[in-house]
Design a protein around this motif. Structure first.
Motif, PDB file in Angstrom:
ATOM      1  N   ARG A   1     -23.734  53.049 101.260  1.00  0.00           N
ATOM      2  CA  ARG A   1     -24.596  52.568 100.179  1.00  0.00           C
ATOM      3  C   ARG A   1     -24.045  51.308  99.513  1.00  0.00           C
ATOM      4  NH1 ARG A   1     -24.956  57.703  96.519  1.00  0.00           N
ATOM      5  NH2 ARG A   1     -22.739  57.591  97.021  1.00  0.00           N
TER       6      ARG A   1
ATOM      7  N   THR B   1     -23.961  48.078  99.755  1.00  0.00           N
ATOM      8  CA  THR B   1     -24.637  47.017 100.509  1.00  0.00           C
ATOM      9  C   THR B   1     -24.138  45.628 100.127  1.00  0.00           C
ATOM     10  OG1 THR B   1     -26.424  47.199  98.884  1.00  0.00           O
ATOM     11  CG2 THR B   1     -26.738  48.317 101.005  1.00  0.00           C
ATOM     12  N   TYR B   2     -23.468  45.519  98.993  1.00  0.00           N
ATOM     13  CA  TYR B   2     -22.848  44.243  98.593  1.00  0.00           C
ATOM     14  C   TYR B   2     -21.345  44.279  98.867  1.00  0.00           C
ATOM     15  CZ  TYR B   2     -20.994  40.440  95.793  1.00  0.00           C
ATOM     16  OH  TYR B   2     -20.311  39.315  95.384  1.00  0.00           O
TER      17      TYR B   2
ATOM     18  N   SER C   1     -19.299  45.338 100.891  1.00  0.00           N
ATOM     19  CA  SER C   1     -19.273  45.863 102.257  1.00  0.00           C
ATOM     20  C   SER C   1     -18.221  45.142 103.087  1.00  0.00           C
ATOM     21  CB  SER C   1     -20.647  45.656 102.893  1.00  0.00           C
ATOM     22  OG  SER C   1     -20.934  44.251 102.941  1.00  0.00           O
TER      23      SER C   1
ATOM     24  N   SER D   1     -18.968  43.244 105.469  1.00  0.00           N
ATOM     25  CA  SER D   1     -19.546  41.900 105.618  1.00  0.00           C
ATOM     26  C   SER D   1     -19.090  40.990 104.477  1.00  0.00           C
ATOM     27  CB  SER D   1     -21.066  42.001 105.647  1.00  0.00           C
ATOM     28  OG  SER D   1     -21.651  40.732 105.657  1.00  0.00           O
ATOM     29  N   HIS D   2     -19.066  41.510 103.250  1.00  0.00           N
ATOM     30  CA  HIS D   2     -18.605  40.724 102.105  1.00  0.00           C
ATOM     31  C   HIS D   2     -17.130  40.356 102.270  1.00  0.00           C
ATOM     32  CE1 HIS D   2     -17.771  39.385  98.039  1.00  0.00           C
ATOM     33  NE2 HIS D   2     -16.862  40.342  97.915  1.00  0.00           N
TER      34      HIS D   2
ATOM     35  N   MET E   1     -30.603  36.597  98.848  1.00  0.00           N
ATOM     36  CA  MET E   1     -30.466  37.743  99.750  1.00  0.00           C
ATOM     37  C   MET E   1     -29.242  38.582  99.367  1.00  0.00           C
ATOM     38  SD  MET E   1     -30.269  37.713 103.905  1.00  0.00           S
ATOM     39  CE  MET E   1     -28.641  37.001 103.983  1.00  0.00           C
ATOM     40  N   ILE E   2     -28.124  37.903  99.128  1.00  0.00           N
ATOM     41  CA  ILE E   2     -26.890  38.618  98.784  1.00  0.00           C
ATOM     42  C   ILE E   2     -27.001  39.254  97.404  1.00  0.00           C
ATOM     43  CG2 ILE E   2     -24.425  38.306  98.296  1.00  0.00           C
ATOM     44  CD1 ILE E   2     -24.431  36.194 100.578  1.00  0.00           C
TER      45      ILE E   2
ATOM     46  N   HIS F   1     -29.597  40.405  95.956  1.00  0.00           N
ATOM     47  CA  HIS F   1     -30.433  41.611  96.017  1.00  0.00           C
ATOM     48  C   HIS F   1     -29.714  42.773  96.687  1.00  0.00           C
ATOM     49  CE1 HIS F   1     -34.151  40.590  94.032  1.00  0.00           C
ATOM     50  NE2 HIS F   1     -33.945  39.350  94.435  1.00  0.00           N
ATOM     51  N   ARG F   2     -28.733  42.479  97.517  1.00  0.00           N
ATOM     52  CA  ARG F   2     -27.892  43.558  98.050  1.00  0.00           C
ATOM     53  C   ARG F   2     -27.115  44.213  96.908  1.00  0.00           C
ATOM     54  NH1 ARG F   2     -25.092  40.242 102.805  1.00  0.00           N
ATOM     55  NH2 ARG F   2     -26.911  39.870 104.076  1.00  0.00           N
TER      56      ARG F   2
ATOM     57  N   TYR G   1     -29.538  46.384  94.844  1.00  0.00           N
ATOM     58  CA  TYR G   1     -29.790  47.641  95.553  1.00  0.00           C
ATOM     59  C   TYR G   1     -28.598  48.584  95.415  1.00  0.00           C
ATOM     60  CZ  TYR G   1     -30.875  50.946  99.257  1.00  0.00           C
ATOM     61  OH  TYR G   1     -31.117  52.097  99.952  1.00  0.00           O
ATOM     62  N   GLU G   2     -27.394  48.033  95.555  1.00  0.00           N
ATOM     63  CA  GLU G   2     -26.173  48.836  95.420  1.00  0.00           C
ATOM     64  C   GLU G   2     -26.097  49.462  94.023  1.00  0.00           C
ATOM     65  OE1 GLU G   2     -22.353  47.290  97.130  1.00  0.00           O
ATOM     66  OE2 GLU G   2     -21.742  47.244  95.031  1.00  0.00           O
TER      67      GLU G   2
END
Length: 196
Positions: A21, A23-24, A26, A28-29, A133-134, A136-137, A140-141
Motif C-alpha cells: 500500500r 505507493t509513494y 516504495s 521505485s521512490h 502522477m507521483i 497522487h501516489r 493514495y498512500e
C-alpha cells in the motif's frame, strides 16, 4: 566499505517486505532518489567517498517504512546502525549516513553538501513533469493507510502550500528543477482558484 553488498541487501528487503500500500514510499521512490542524487553529486563534483556514503543514505533513507510510518526517518537510522557495520561501514561513515537521513525529515534541515543533495534528490520530482502522477501516489498512500485522508480539493491546497514553502538547497537542483517546479505550482494554483 561494501556498498554493493549493502545495496543488494536493502533493495531485496524493501522489495520483499514493504507494505504494497506504500505507493509513494516504495522501492521505485528509493531508486528514483538514488538516480537523482547520483546526478546531483556529479554536477556538484562530490568526492568519490562522499558519493558512496550519499548513495548508501539514498538506499536506506526510507527503510524505516518497514517498521513505522510516523517517525520513519529515525527507524531508518536504527536500521542503518544495525546493518551497515556488517558491510564494513565504520562508525564514522555510519554516523554520516545517519545524519544525512535525519535531514530528510520535513521540514528538511540540510547543512552540508551531502545532506543538501540527499534532500534535493528526495524531492526532485517537485520540479519534474511527472510531479502530478507521483503526488497522487502519495495521496493514495495517505488515504489507504488513513494517514491524512483528504478531499482532492484539500489535497491540491496541501500541495500548493508545500511547493510554496519548499526550496532546493543545491545550485544544481535549482538550475535543473526550480523553473519546472514553479510551472507545477502555477497549475496547482489554477486548480485551487477554479475549484471554489
Amino acid at each position: 566499505m561494501n556498498y554493493e553488498g549493502a545495496k543488494k541487501y536493502i533493495l531485496n528487503k524493501l522489495e520483499k517486505e514493504l507494505d504494497p500500500r506504500l505507493t509513494y514510499h516504495s522501492l521505485s521512490h528509493t531508486l528514483d532518489v538514488l538516480e537523482s542524487a547520483i546526478r546531483l553529486a556529479e554536477l556538484e563534483k562530490l568526492p568519490a567517498k562522499d558519493v558512496m556514503l550519499l548513495k548508501t543514505a539514498c538506499l536506506f533513507h526510507d527503510s524505516g517504512m518497514l517498521v513505522t510510518y510516523k517517525g520513519h526517518e529515525e527507524a531508518s537510522i536504527e536500521i542503518c546502525r544495525q546493518t551497515l557495520p556488517a558491510f564494513n561501514y565504520n562508525e564514522e561513515d555510519t554516523k554520516k549516513v545517519c545524519l544525512m537521513i535525519r535531514t530528510t525529515k520535513l521540514p528538511q534541515g540540510a547543512i552540508d553538501i551531502n545532506e543538501k543533495i540527499l534532500c534535493d534528490a528526495d524531492l526532485d520530482y517537485l520540479g519534474r513533469p511527472d510531479f502530478f502522477m507521483i503526488a497522487h501516489r502519495l495521496k493514495y498512500e495517505w488515504d489507504v493507510l488513513d494517514i491524512i485522508p483528504t478531499t482532492l480539493q484539500k489535497w491540491y491546497q496541501i500541495q500548493r502550500d508545500f511547493l510554496l514553502n519548499h526550496r532546493y538547497f543545491t545550485a544544481s537542483a535549482i538550475n535543473l528543477r526550480q523553473a519546472f517546479k514553479m510551472e507545477n505550482l502555477k497549475q496547482i494554483e489554477f486548480i485551487c482558484n477554479h475549484e471554489k
